[in-house]
Motif scaffolding. Structure first.
Motif, short mmCIF file in Angstrom:
data_model
loop_
_atom_site.label_atom_id
_atom_site.label_comp_id
_atom_site.label_asym_id
_atom_site.label_seq_id
_atom_site.Cartn_x
_atom_site.Cartn_y
_atom_site.Cartn_z
N ALA A 363 64.31 69.50 -15.42
CA ALA A 363 64.56 68.34 -14.58
C ALA A 363 63.69 67.16 -15.00
CB ALA A 363 64.30 68.69 -13.12
N GLU A 364 62.48 67.42 -15.46
CA GLU A 364 61.62 66.33 -15.93
C GLU A 364 62.22 65.68 -17.18
OE1 GLU A 364 57.01 65.45 -17.34
OE2 GLU A 364 57.52 67.37 -16.41
N ARG A 365 62.74 66.52 -18.06
CA ARG A 365 63.40 65.96 -19.26
C ARG A 365 64.62 65.14 -18.86
NH1 ARG A 365 64.45 70.58 -23.57
NH2 ARG A 365 65.01 68.76 -24.83
N PHE A 366 65.32 65.60 -17.85
CA PHE A 366 66.49 64.85 -17.39
C PHE A 366 66.08 63.50 -16.81
CE2 PHE A 366 69.61 63.79 -14.05
CZ PHE A 366 70.73 63.65 -14.85
N ALA A 367 65.00 63.50 -16.03
CA ALA A 367 64.50 62.24 -15.48
C ALA A 367 64.05 61.30 -16.59
CB ALA A 367 63.36 62.51 -14.50
N ASP A 368 63.43 61.86 -17.64
CA ASP A 368 63.05 61.04 -18.80
C ASP A 368 64.28 60.39 -19.42
OD1 ASP A 368 60.37 61.69 -18.52
OD2 ASP A 368 60.47 63.36 -19.95
N ARG A 369 65.37 61.16 -19.47
CA ARG A 369 66.60 60.60 -20.05
C ARG A 369 67.15 59.46 -19.18
NH1 ARG A 369 72.60 63.43 -20.56
NH2 ARG A 369 73.58 61.65 -21.59
N LEU A 370 67.11 59.65 -17.87
CA LEU A 370 67.56 58.59 -16.97
C LEU A 370 66.74 57.32 -17.20
CD1 LEU A 370 68.02 60.51 -13.58
CD2 LEU A 370 69.83 59.62 -15.06
N LEU A 371 65.43 57.49 -17.35
CA LEU A 371 64.56 56.34 -17.55
C LEU A 371 64.87 55.65 -18.87
CD1 LEU A 371 62.20 54.74 -16.39
CD2 LEU A 371 60.64 56.33 -17.52
N ALA A 372 65.07 56.46 -19.91
CA ALA A 372 65.38 55.88 -21.22
C ALA A 372 66.73 55.16 -21.22
CB ALA A 372 65.38 56.97 -22.29
N SER A 373 67.62 55.60 -20.32
CA SER A 373 68.94 54.98 -20.23
C SER A 373 68.95 53.77 -19.31
CB SER A 373 69.96 56.01 -19.72
OG SER A 373 70.01 57.13 -20.57
N GLY A 374 67.81 53.45 -18.72
CA GLY A 374 67.72 52.28 -17.86
C GLY A 374 68.07 52.54 -16.41
N VAL A 375 68.30 53.81 -16.05
CA VAL A 375 68.62 54.13 -14.66
C VAL A 375 67.29 54.37 -13.95
CG1 VAL A 375 70.10 55.53 -13.16
CG2 VAL A 375 70.68 55.26 -15.57
N THR A 376 66.55 53.30 -13.76
CA THR A 376 65.16 53.43 -13.32
C THR A 376 65.02 53.96 -11.90
OG1 THR A 376 65.17 51.12 -12.64
CG2 THR A 376 64.40 51.61 -14.88
N GLY A 377 65.90 53.53 -11.00
CA GLY A 377 65.80 53.98 -9.61
C GLY A 377 66.01 55.47 -9.49
N ALA A 378 67.07 55.98 -10.15
CA ALA A 378 67.34 57.42 -10.09
C ALA A 378 66.22 58.20 -10.76
CB ALA A 378 68.67 57.73 -10.77
N ALA A 379 65.68 57.66 -11.86
CA ALA A 379 64.57 58.34 -12.55
C ALA A 379 63.36 58.44 -11.63
CB ALA A 379 64.21 57.60 -13.83
N ALA A 380 63.01 57.35 -10.96
CA ALA A 380 61.87 57.37 -10.04
C ALA A 380 62.09 58.39 -8.92
CB ALA A 380 61.66 55.98 -9.44
N ASP A 381 63.32 58.44 -8.40
CA ASP A 381 63.63 59.41 -7.34
C ASP A 381 63.45 60.85 -7.85
OD1 ASP A 381 64.19 57.34 -5.64
OD2 ASP A 381 66.37 57.48 -5.88
#
Length: 580
Positions: A363-381
């Motif tokens: 899940a941490e790797r998935f959140a890293d991917r969200l952040l790299a894709s610019g989906v910052t709000g979902a990544a922070a959540d």
């Protein structure tokens, strides 16, 4: 008066039958002795035997004999729970001789015919003393087909000496054992015997077992017909037949993967509990994997663990789930699974696995991917979700505390908030500080904190920070803040420390250093920057190899500085590096 005479008459006739039965039970290793209990007056006999127990003085030989009579009566009529209940009231230690042997024979047969959980199985010697039928049944109950195989032929013969009710109850078990041990001639003899038992006509277990025989001989059409007939019934063997139909279709190639999945999904709703449910769910999970439904398979593996905790099936499911979790998140991190599919899949997985360490790493790797894709709000959540569930797992004793792990997730959450422009929220996350003392994480925290102060206009707080040491992110932020405040000396010193720390300066930092040095009249620093970054040379007011300054026209100098400022603005907009 009439009722008393009636009972007396029945009791007298019953007493002779019981004496005959007891004598048969004591010495003949077969079921012939039970025939004495089988009279057409079932209700009267049961009532009379019950009265005999009631009237007997507790703890006497008369009571023990009455209890043995009633237990034998129930065994003869295959009323196993009632027989076990009655026999439990007999003080076996007070028995001797023929009565003790009678008790032990009753105990062996009642125990091996019981389907109750928790009934203690007899020792092999005790079963052997009763006869080969019970030795074979004990081996069947213990899942020991080799031991059962040696006794099956004699067990089949002995069963024929018992009342017909016993054949109805036990013949399918011998039939299955013969199939498992591949004694096909014996299996045929048993099948013909079962065909002559009207009580087993249409019995799902018999049809299911016959389907197994047909499948073994290669007659798949006949096997299908038998399985289908069994599947229309109810009970565990009907459910086994449904699973067998799926396997038959798979092995024969007559069912596509999607059809197998659709059948198993429907079948899984029809049976709950025990090893049979685990087997069904395992088959469903494999079908889900074969059809690309990995997230559904993870759900199914989790369900196996929840429905059969501590079982071998649950252990196998957990092992398969761990491998699948790692694979799914690895493919998601590599972009093989698109975000539109990965995001709902991840959230579905989280519902089942949120306390699983294998889930946390994926899940941490998935959140890293969200952040790299610019989906910052979902990544922070997601980072916040992981922090919360790690803390809960630690409190529940499911995980060990790890300060560095928690600090890293906190910093990633703050970083994601800042990239989304939510600086106040990020400040609230960082305000409590870190739990651990990892120097890299502390440097990162200091850099993020300095950036927040810079972005929120808290310049005074930024410039009053304790000496930032050699933290590059903090040095850069402080240097820029001092430059923007017109503190040329402070900016120059901070940029020089940054340059020394990282060995190079990005274009925007180099220009700031050059201009600060120029405005201070620090020609040494200015010349060093110009030498390292030739694009700055056109702004130098230097000519000749001697290095002597030559005044240019004022307008030329101003034009050069304007170009430097414009260059600085462009660099800041286009390729200003991240501060972390």
């Amino acid at each position: 008066m009439f009722a008393g005479v009636r009972i007396a008459a029945v009791s007298g006739a019953l007493a002779f039958a019981l004496a005959t039965a007891a004598a048969g039970e004591g010495g003949v290793p077969s079921g012939a002795g039970l025939a004495g209990y089988l009279r057409p007056t079932f209700l009267e006999d049961r009532r009379a035997l019950g009265i005999e127990v009631t009237l007997a003085e507790p703890g006497t030989a008369i009571e023990r004999r009455a209890l043995l009579d009633l237990a034998g009566f129930y065994l003869a009529h295959v009323m196993i729970p009632e027989g076990l209940s009655v026999l439990s009231g007999v003080d076996a230690e007070a028995l001797s001789g023929a009565e003790r042997r009678r008790h032990d024979r009753l105990a062996v047969r009642l125990a091996l015919m019981s389907d109750r959980a928790g009934v203690t199985l007899p020792e092999p010697g005790a079963a052997a003393a009763v006869g080969p039928l019970w030795t074979a049944l004990l081996a069947i109950r213990q899942d020991d087909p080799v031991a059962a195989s040696a006794e099956l032929q004699r067990a089949f013969f002995e069963l024929s000496t018992y009342p017909p009710q016993f054949a109805v109850a036990l013949m399918p078990e011998l039939f299955e054992a013969a199939i498992v041990t591949e004694q096909w001639q014996l299996a045929g003899d048993i099948a013909r015997t079962i065909d002559g038992l009207p009580e087993l006509a249409g019995d799902p277990r018999y049809d299911y077992l016959m389907g197994r025989v047909m499948a073994q001989t290669g007659d798949l059409v006949a096997a299908f017909d038998r399985y289908e007939a069994a599947a229309r019934g109810s009970g565990p063997d009907a459910h086994r037949a449904r699973l067998a139909l799926v396997r038959l279709g798979q092995e024969s190639g007559t069912l596509e993967a999607e059809e197998q999945w659709a059948m198993l999904e429907a079948i899984a709703r029809l049976w709950k509990g025990g090893p049979l449910e685990s087997e069904t769910l395992h088959l469903l999970a494999r079908a889900e994997l074969a059809t690309g439904r990995e997230v559904a398979a993870l759900d199914t593996f989790a369900l196996i663990g929840a429905r059969a905790p501590g079982s071998v099936a649950a252990s196998e499911a957990a092992q398969m789930a761990r491998a699948l979790l790692r694979d799914w998140y690895a493919r998601s991190a590599e972009g093989e699974i698109g975000l539109a599919e990965a995001l709902p899949g991840h959230r579905r997985i989280a519902g089942r696995y949120r306390f699983d360490p294998d889930f946390w790493s994926g899940a941490e790797r998935f959140a890293d991917r969200l952040l790299a894709s610019g989906v910052t709000g979902a990544a922070a959540d997601e980072f916040a979700f992981l922090r919360d569930h790690r803390r809960a797992a630690i409190e529940l004793g499911l995980a060990e505390a790890d300060a560095a792990e928690d600090d890293r997730l906190l910093l990633k959450q703050a970083d994601a908030l800042m990239r989304g422009g939510r600086f106040e929220a990020a400040q609230a996350v960082l305000a409590g500080g870190l739990k651990g003392d990892d120097p890299e994480l502390r440097d990162w925290h200091a850099s993020l904190w300095a950036e927040i102060l810079a972005e929120t206009g808290s310049t005074a707080d930024l410039l009053s920070l304790d000496a930032p040491g050699e933290r590059e992110g903090v040095l850069r932020i402080v240097a820029r803040a001092r430059y923007e405040e017109g503190d040329w000396a402070g900016a120059r010193d901070a940029y020089l420390r940054l340059w020394d720390a990282q060995g190079a300066l990005p274009g925007s930092d180099a220009i700031n250093l050059f201009l600060a040095a120029h405005r201070l009249g620090d020609t040494a620093t200015r010349d060093r920057a110009a030498a390292a970054y030739p694009s700055l040379a056109e702004t130098l007011i230097i000519t000749g190899e001697s290095g002597e300054e030559t005044p240019l026209r004022r307008q030329d100098a101003l034009d050069a500085l304007e170009r430097a400022d414009r260059t600085l603005e462009g660099i800041n907009r286009a390729d200003d590096p991240e501060d972390t």
